[in-house]
Design an enzyme around this catalytic site. Structure first.
Site, PDB file in Angstrom:
ATOM      1  N   GLN A 145       0.207 -10.126  -3.050  1.00  0.00           N
ATOM      2  CA  GLN A 145       0.834 -10.217  -2.424  1.00  0.00           C
ATOM      3  C   GLN A 145       1.877 -11.270  -2.950  1.00  0.00           C
ATOM      4  OE1 GLN A 145       1.469  -8.383   0.532  1.00  0.00           O
ATOM      5  NE2 GLN A 145      -0.162  -7.154   0.003  1.00  0.00           N
TER       6      GLN A 145
ATOM      7  N   GLY B  19      -4.677  -3.267  -8.376  1.00  0.00           N
ATOM      8  CA  GLY B  19      -5.058  -4.739  -7.854  1.00  0.00           C
ATOM      9  C   GLY B  19      -6.967  -4.709  -7.691  1.00  0.00           C
ATOM     10  N   THR B  20      -6.686  -3.385  -7.226  1.00  0.00           N
ATOM     11  CA  THR B  20      -7.926  -3.016  -7.175  1.00  0.00           C
ATOM     12  C   THR B  20      -9.276  -3.642  -8.801  1.00  0.00           C
ATOM     13  OG1 THR B  20      -7.859  -2.073  -5.948  1.00  0.00           O
ATOM     14  CG2 THR B  20     -10.177  -1.516  -6.445  1.00  0.00           C
TER      15      THR B  20
ATOM     16  N   ASN C 202      -3.096 -10.771   2.145  1.00  0.00           N
ATOM     17  CA  ASN C 202      -2.325  -9.696   2.552  1.00  0.00           C
ATOM     18  C   ASN C 202      -1.740  -8.861   4.190  1.00  0.00           C
ATOM     19  OD1 ASN C 202      -4.227  -9.475   1.393  1.00  0.00           O
ATOM     20  ND2 ASN C 202      -4.535  -7.515   2.886  1.00  0.00           N
TER      21      ASN C 202
ATOM     22  N   THR D 189      -6.861   5.951 -22.113  1.00  0.00           N
ATOM     23  CA  THR D 189      -5.941   6.036 -22.723  1.00  0.00           C
ATOM     24  C   THR D 189      -4.707   5.396 -21.707  1.00  0.00           C
ATOM     25  OG1 THR D 189      -6.321   7.901 -23.670  1.00  0.00           O
ATOM     26  CG2 THR D 189      -4.102   7.956 -23.470  1.00  0.00           C
TER      27      THR D 189
ATOM     28  N   CYS E  97      -7.521  -2.697   7.276  1.00  0.00           N
ATOM     29  CA  CYS E  97      -6.411  -1.654   6.766  1.00  0.00           C
ATOM     30  C   CYS E  97      -7.083  -0.651   6.034  1.00  0.00           C
ATOM     31  CB  CYS E  97      -5.534  -2.725   5.668  1.00  0.00           C
ATOM     32  SG  CYS E  97      -6.764  -3.671   4.454  1.00  0.00           S
TER      33      CYS E  97
ATOM     34  N   HIS F 266       2.694  -1.669  -7.309  1.00  0.00           N
ATOM     35  CA  HIS F 266       3.383  -1.131  -6.197  1.00  0.00           C
ATOM     36  C   HIS F 266       3.282  -2.356  -5.352  1.00  0.00           C
ATOM     37  CE1 HIS F 266      -0.140  -0.399  -3.303  1.00  0.00           C
ATOM     38  NE2 HIS F 266      -1.326  -0.929  -4.227  1.00  0.00           N
TER      39      HIS F 266
ATOM     40  N   SER G 252      -0.814  -6.214  -8.961  1.00  0.00           N
ATOM     41  CA  SER G 252      -0.279  -4.596  -8.560  1.00  0.00           C
ATOM     42  C   SER G 252       1.408  -3.885  -8.611  1.00  0.00           C
ATOM     43  CB  SER G 252      -1.256  -4.216  -7.565  1.00  0.00           C
ATOM     44  OG  SER G 252      -1.364  -3.029  -6.915  1.00  0.00           O
TER      45      SER G 252
HETATM   46  C1  LIG Z   1      -3.000  -4.741  -2.532  1.00  0.00           C
HETATM   47  C2  LIG Z   1      -3.987  -5.521  -2.460  1.00  0.00           C
HETATM   48  C3  LIG Z   1      -4.536  -5.124  -3.722  1.00  0.00           C
HETATM   49  C4  LIG Z   1      -5.096  -4.577  -4.089  1.00  0.00           C
HETATM   50  O1  LIG Z   1      -4.637  -2.943  -5.110  1.00  0.00           O
HETATM   51  P1  LIG Z   1      -4.436  -2.429  -6.037  1.00  0.00           P
HETATM   52  O2  LIG Z   1      -3.057  -2.076  -5.886  1.00  0.00           O
HETATM   53  O3  LIG Z   1      -4.130  -1.387  -4.466  1.00  0.00           O
HETATM   54  O4  LIG Z   1      -5.640  -1.285  -5.705  1.00  0.00           O
HETATM   55  C5  LIG Z   1      -5.963  -5.794  -3.948  1.00  0.00           C
HETATM   56  N1  LIG Z   1      -5.029  -7.089  -3.139  1.00  0.00           N
HETATM   57  C6  LIG Z   1      -4.497  -7.612  -2.159  1.00  0.00           C
HETATM   58  C7  LIG Z   1      -4.241  -8.656  -1.882  1.00  0.00           C
HETATM   59  C8  LIG Z   1      -3.566  -6.011  -1.357  1.00  0.00           C
HETATM   60  O5  LIG Z   1      -2.699  -6.712  -1.408  1.00  0.00           O
END
Ligand SMILES: *Cc1c(COP(=O)(O)O)cnc(C)c1O
Length: 385
Positions: A179, A71-72, A151, A237, A324, A201, A199
């Protein structure tokens, strides 16, 4: 001791089905998707299939998906990429005060670099109104980046209305939906969104992999340089096991959504009801427009960090209202933005429920919070009741 996980906003466990889908690509199917031989072709096929699954989950075309490391990176690519695509013709970027740091700090950095930035305030529930966005847009605006759902406090933004305003004004709209995936229906062919971050995870996929949706014809330029992967927008890659996991996680998230949403709402409401019966506990975020699994409360006259550690001793895992970025004791920028004072923000807890939490866990948690709060307040010099 039984352990109870209520921190799904931080990360989720990997689903068994997702792991099973990934394993061949960590073992015998180790080809590089760019190679021309059979190993490469096998890998390329898996990459294409994962892209189709992610695209299908959002209702878009596979060519509109760019895989990233999470996500970052997706947020960074969206903002920096569009700025590179359009500046110096225009120079203004709009975001909100409650964004994840991956958006907020990227925009602030651009501010330091001389771009004009607007960080919109939010109301007491953490919401930005479409009207505010409309008023902030100028003829120099490049991009509006407002998250789909927060989040920390779970507030769901009126993202479709915000997107509609942007479209009408001819400004790109990016939304951090990290989220929201698995909780909110996306059909981006109809929703006015130009860029969207996700993202794996956060919805039972692996860590370190995500994607950016980039609507066709969006003027986005790469920010990393190297090979030609991901149509040059994200060279390097590919993390194939991760991407395969992301594809599978997306497929499952969409299939399970109605059932999961119903269960999470029921558990969430049970938790809120229990917690609000404890004296001097207040709910943060919007009462209705909020993510199914999110409960954020301020517990007055206690320190969130102590409460978090006390609950950890009872096996319950959750987050507190200090940033966080753990270790930091600064109160969260989101809780400050909705108008809480320092102390109230510090005394906040975030529970983010997942598909495997149970009613018994909710009841155990409410009791554990009650006991820990009583204990901490009894010792507190500021609590005189
Ligand atoms: C967790 C989160 C991110 C970051 O995602 P990562 O995959 O951990 O880099 C970005 N935005 C929100 C709203 C999140 O909850």
């Amino acid at each position: 001791m039984k352990r109870i996980y209520m921190d799904h906003g931080a990360t989720t466990p990997l689903r068994e089905e997702v792991l099973d889908a990934m394993l061949p690509y960590l073992k015998e199917k180790y080809g590089n998707p760019s190679s021309l031989h059979s190993f490469g072709r096998e890998a390329r096929k898996a990459l294409d299939e994962a892209r189709e699954k992610v695209a299908a989950g959002l209702g878009v075309a596979p060519e509109e998906i760019v895989f990233t490391s999470g996500g970052t990176e997706a947020n960074n690519l969206a903002i920096m990429g569009v700025v590179r695509g359009i500046a110096p013709i225009k120079n203004h970027i709009i975001t909100s005060a409650v964004e994840h740091h991956a958006v907020l700090d990227t925009v602030k950095f651009l501010g330091q670099m001389g771009y004009e930035i607007t960080i919109l305030p939010v109301d007491e529930y953490g919401m930005v109104s479409p009207r505010q966005v409309e008023e902030a847009i100028t003829d120099r605006t490049i991009l509006v980046s407002i998250m789909t759902a927060n989040n920390e406090i779970g507030t769901i933004m009126p993202f479709e209305e915000i997107g509609a305003v942007c479209r009408e004004k001819g400004v790109y709209y990016h939304t951090d939906a990290v989220q929201a995936i698995g909780h909110i229906d996306f059909n981006l062919r109809e929703q006015p969104v130009d860029l969207l971050s996700l993202s794996a995870h956060k919805f039972y996929g692996p860590k370190g992999v995500g994607a950016l949706y980039v609507r066709k014809k969006t003027k986005l330029k790469q920010v990393f340089f190297g090979g030609g992967q991901e149509r040059k927008l994200r060279p390097g890659t590919e993390n194939l096991p991760g991407i395969v996991g992301l594809g599978r996680a997306m497929e499952l998230a969409v299939a399970d959504m109605p059932e999961k949403r119903e269960k999470l709402i029921r558990l969430r409401d049970r938790l809120v009801e229990g917690l609000l019966q404890i004296e001097d506990v207040r709910l943060n975020g919007h009462p209705l427009q909020r993510l199914p699994g999110n409960v954020n409360v301020s517990v007055l006259y206690v320190e969130g960090e102590s409460l978090l550690l006390g609950l950890d001793l009872k096996g319950i895992a959750l987050s507190s209202g200090s940033a966080c970025t753990s270790g930091s004791l600064d109160p969260s920028h989101v809780l400050m933005a909705i108008g809480l004072d320092h102390q109230t923000a510090q005394g906040s807890l975030r529970f983010t429920l997942g598909k495997d939490n149970t009613d018994e866990e909710i009841d155990y948690t409410v009791e554990a919070v009650r006991k820990t709060v009583d204990y901490l307040r009894a010792m507190s010099p500021v609590y005189r009741k």
